[in-house]
Design a protein around this motif. Structure first.
Motif, short mmCIF file in Angstrom:
data_model
loop_
_atom_site.label_atom_id
_atom_site.label_comp_id
_atom_site.label_asym_id
_atom_site.label_seq_id
_atom_site.Cartn_x
_atom_site.Cartn_y
_atom_site.Cartn_z
N THR A 189 -9.50 -5.07 3.18
CA THR A 189 -9.49 -4.33 4.44
C THR A 189 -8.19 -4.63 5.18
O THR A 189 -7.50 -5.62 4.90
CB THR A 189 -10.68 -4.73 5.32
N GLY A 190 -7.85 -3.76 6.14
CA GLY A 190 -6.70 -4.04 7.00
C GLY A 190 -5.43 -3.29 6.60
O GLY A 190 -5.48 -2.27 5.91
N ARG A 191 -4.30 -3.83 7.01
CA ARG A 191 -3.02 -3.14 6.87
C ARG A 191 -2.64 -2.87 5.42
O ARG A 191 -2.05 -1.85 5.10
CB ARG A 191 -1.91 -3.96 7.53
N SER A 192 -2.95 -3.79 4.54
CA SER A 192 -2.56 -3.66 3.13
C SER A 192 -3.78 -3.68 2.23
O SER A 192 -4.75 -4.41 2.49
CB SER A 192 -1.61 -4.79 2.75
N MET A 193 -3.72 -2.90 1.16
CA MET A 193 -4.80 -2.92 0.17
C MET A 193 -4.83 -4.23 -0.61
O MET A 193 -5.88 -4.66 -1.09
CB MET A 193 -4.62 -1.79 -0.85
N ARG A 245 -4.69 1.16 7.67
CA ARG A 245 -3.59 0.86 6.76
C ARG A 245 -2.22 1.00 7.45
O ARG A 245 -2.06 1.70 8.45
CB ARG A 245 -3.63 1.80 5.55
N ALA A 246 -1.25 0.29 6.89
CA ALA A 246 0.15 0.37 7.32
C ALA A 246 0.28 0.03 8.81
O ALA A 246 -0.19 -1.01 9.24
CB ALA A 246 0.72 1.74 6.98
N ASP A 247 0.88 0.94 9.61
CA ASP A 247 1.12 0.64 11.02
C ASP A 247 -0.08 0.98 11.91
O ASP A 247 -0.03 0.81 13.13
CB ASP A 247 2.36 1.37 11.53
N GLU A 295 6.49 -0.97 6.48
CA GLU A 295 5.05 -0.90 6.24
C GLU A 295 4.84 -0.30 4.85
O GLU A 295 5.78 0.16 4.21
CB GLU A 295 4.35 -0.04 7.30
N LYS A 296 3.59 -0.30 4.41
CA LYS A 296 3.29 0.22 3.07
C LYS A 296 2.10 1.17 3.13
O LYS A 296 1.05 0.83 3.66
CB LYS A 296 2.99 -0.94 2.13
N LEU A 297 2.33 2.36 2.57
CA LEU A 297 1.27 3.37 2.49
C LEU A 297 0.58 3.29 1.13
O LEU A 297 1.22 3.08 0.10
CB LEU A 297 1.86 4.77 2.65
N PRO A 298 -0.73 3.47 1.09
CA PRO A 298 -1.43 3.51 -0.20
C PRO A 298 -1.00 4.73 -1.01
O PRO A 298 -0.69 5.79 -0.45
CB PRO A 298 -2.91 3.62 0.19
N PHE A 299 -1.02 4.58 -2.32
CA PHE A 299 -0.72 5.69 -3.23
C PHE A 299 -1.76 5.67 -4.34
O PHE A 299 -1.98 4.63 -4.97
CB PHE A 299 0.68 5.59 -3.80
N ALA A 300 -2.40 6.80 -4.57
CA ALA A 300 -3.49 6.88 -5.55
C ALA A 300 -3.29 8.07 -6.47
O ALA A 300 -2.58 9.04 -6.13
CB ALA A 300 -4.84 6.99 -4.84
#
Length: 572
Positions: free
Chosen positions: A565-569, A230-232, A528-533
């Motif tokens: 999959t990959g950098r972004s959800m 994810r992200a970078d 970039e974007k980090l997941p948040f849950a």
């Protein structure tokens, strides 16, 4: 046979009494093409698998032959044998052999990958083929054969965490000393053997924080930390089920990854790697064959990209016979203010809006509750101290179990190598705390935890909140680079915090990604974007209802029930 010696087996259904037509071939070939391993090179030789006992060759129309030739067929034949399965093969030594697809473990998620077993009863063997940059390689079977099998997990490709025993394979728990101490396991963990018996393919065993501790990537000592896609690409994976979460977020071919959770070891990686994570109800799945951390809190769980697939897997894998029947619906939403007060304010607002929308969609009550204030006003006894004074030191007593569960390892290692085993600094600190904790202190701590559980059941889970969903934080989504030295609190709060409440209540906890948080990366020098849950907790035994409700709410709020999959959800 001639050509490339890459045959494909097509089974003729027993009920097919007429000729093989172009329409039939077109339909079954379209189904084969959905397989991520099949391509038309395997049509050079076509093998029609006839039902046993049939006399003579099944008639094939000229149109069907022409259709197959247009797709590369050079030759075809008929066989009648139970030794061959539908799908692509290779012809070697006049035998049809199943084909594997080799894929690199490019994110470094696994300790070991496995050879494809010809029959489920075979003892698993390590695969020693490496790929680019010395990465391990996965050997993946075609899923086509599973379409003709009735087993519930047929076709599923699964990875399991390396504190779960697999017959014939060493267990490492993320420690080289532990790996060197024990021989290959004589039997698989019960929860793994059950899924193998139901048709699942185990592709490998994933990396983890050593012994299940909270360790960040820079603290990995014996083995390199897995890479978070994810992200970078340089962010923490969370832990301790780090490799399982990283793999699910990285590999399209992977269906389910199995982790374990004591307090947050599935739900935290689910947030950092942007996937769904289920910590099941304690008692719904066996822990036999899992290296213990804190037995009364340990449980194996599920990491997945598809929430519906997670639900289907959980329904087959978990057992709720010993639980009360799950309610038809949840009664309320609890927002625990003590847990959320330490979170990033903007992210807390996102989560609170989600929780309030959830209550509206379900037509149930939303209420903010401070467990500390409720304890103050309705204590378990007249002489009970305030909640922090009562419970904070109690959870520290868990270190006793962590330390003493490793006694056999330390003793075996000393007898084999005549020295103490090396473990990480983080582990040594925890062992030191456990060593200094007396059995009486440990028992008193667990007694206080039991008092808290009873108080929660009688005081929180009552009235409108009898069947409540508690919406809890995991961590604030802020950059945490692989080479950052940790300078934050672990865990973020003392006592029974958001990561510990589920284990204390023996409840299911479901990590649900609901947003991506932008930040400027020092790695990529771009946004970039980090997941948040958020974490949803229900009463014990409500696991499936919790997932069903999450699916319902995500769909109604136009949020995905499938992450990419990959950098972004999410798809751009």
């Amino acid at each position: 046979m001639v050509g490339l010696n890459l045959p494909t087996v097509f089974p003729i259904p027993p009920e097919a009494s007429t000729e093989i037509s172009e329409a039939w071939m077109r339909k079954i070939l379209d189904e084969y093409k959905t397989d991520d391993m099949f391509n038309e090179a395997f049509l050079a030789n076509v093998v029609f698998l006839q039902p046993r006992g049939r006399r003579g060759e099944h008639p094939v129309t000229k149109d069907a032959i022409k259709f197959l030739q247009e797709h590369g067929m050079k030759d075809y034949t008929f066989i009648s044998s139970s030794n061959y399965l539908p799908g692509p093969h290779v012809l070697a030594d006049q035998e049809l052999r199943e084909v594997w697809k080799m894929v690199d473990d490019s994110n470094g998620t696994c300790m070991v990958t496995l050879k494809l077993q010809q029959v489920p009863s075979d003892i698993p063997e390590a695969l020693v083929i490496t790929g680019q940059d010395h990465a391990l390689s996965f050997a993946l079977p075609s899923r086509i054969k599973s379409k003709f099998q009735s087993l519930p997990f047929a076709g599923l490709r699964i990875l399991i965490k390396d504190n779960i025993h697999l017959k014939g394979i060493r267990t490492s728990v993320g420690s080289r000393a532990f790996y060197d101490t024990y021989p290959p396991q004589e039997k698989s963990a019960q929860c793994i053997q059950e899924m193998v018996d139901k048709g699942a393919f185990i592709a490998g065993k994933t990396k983890m924080n050593s012994f299940g501790n909270w360790e960040e990537p820079i603290e990995y000592t014996d083995y390199q930390a897995p890479w978070n896609p994810r992200a970078d690409g340089y962010q923490s994976t969370g832990g301790s089920s780090s490799g399982s979460a990283s793999a699910i977020a990285a590999y399209d071919w992977l269906d389910i990854a199995i982790g374990t959770d004591t307090w947050g070891s599935i739900t935290r990686p689910a947030q950092w790697c942007g996937c769904f994570g289920l910590r099941p109800s304690i008692g719904s799945i066996s822990t036999d064959g899992i290296v213990p951390y804190v037995q009364s809190w340990d449980v194996p769980g599920i990491l997945a990209r598809y929430l519906q697939k997670c639900r289907a897997f959980a329904q087959e894998w978990l057992n709720f016979d010993n639980f009360d029947k799950a309610p038809e619906s949840f009664s309320s939403i609890i927002w625990p203010t003590d847990f959320w007060k330490i979170m990033d304010h903007k992210q807390s607002s996102i989560a609170k809006s989600f929780a309030q929308d959830m209550a509206i969609k379900l037509n149930i009550k939303f209420e903010e509750i401070s467990f500390e204030e409720l304890w103050r006003s309705v204590p378990p006894s007249a002489d009970a101290p305030l909640l922090p004074q009562f419970i904070n030191q109690a959870t520290a007593s868990l270190a006793y179990d962590v330390y003493h569960n490793s006694e056999d390892f330390r003793s075996r290692y000393w007898n084999m190598f005549k020295r103490a085993p090396y473990t990480t600094m983080q582990n040594e600190r925890l062992w030191d705390a456990g060593k200094k904790t007396t059995l009486n202190e440990r028992n008193e701590g667990f007694q206080r935890i039991d008092i808290y559980r009873q108080w929660f059941q009688q005081t929180v889970w009552t009235g409108d909140h009898t069947n409540a969903i508690t919406i809890m934080p995991l961590e604030s989504a802020t950059p945490r680079y692989r080479d950052d030295v940790p300078n934050f609190r672990r865990p973020p709060q003392d006592g029974i915090n958001a990561l510990a409440l589920g284990p204390v209540m023996k409840s299911p906890v479901l990590a649900v990604p609901i947003a991506e948080i932008p930040y400027h990366s020092r790695v990529s020098d771009r946004e970039e974007k980090l997941p948040f849950a958020v974490a949803l907790m229900g009463a014990p035994g409500t696991d499936l209802k919790l997932i069903d409700t999450a699916i319902q709410i995500l769909q109604s709020l136009h949020l995905p029930t499938v992450v990419q999959t990959g950098r972004s959800m999410y798809q751009d």
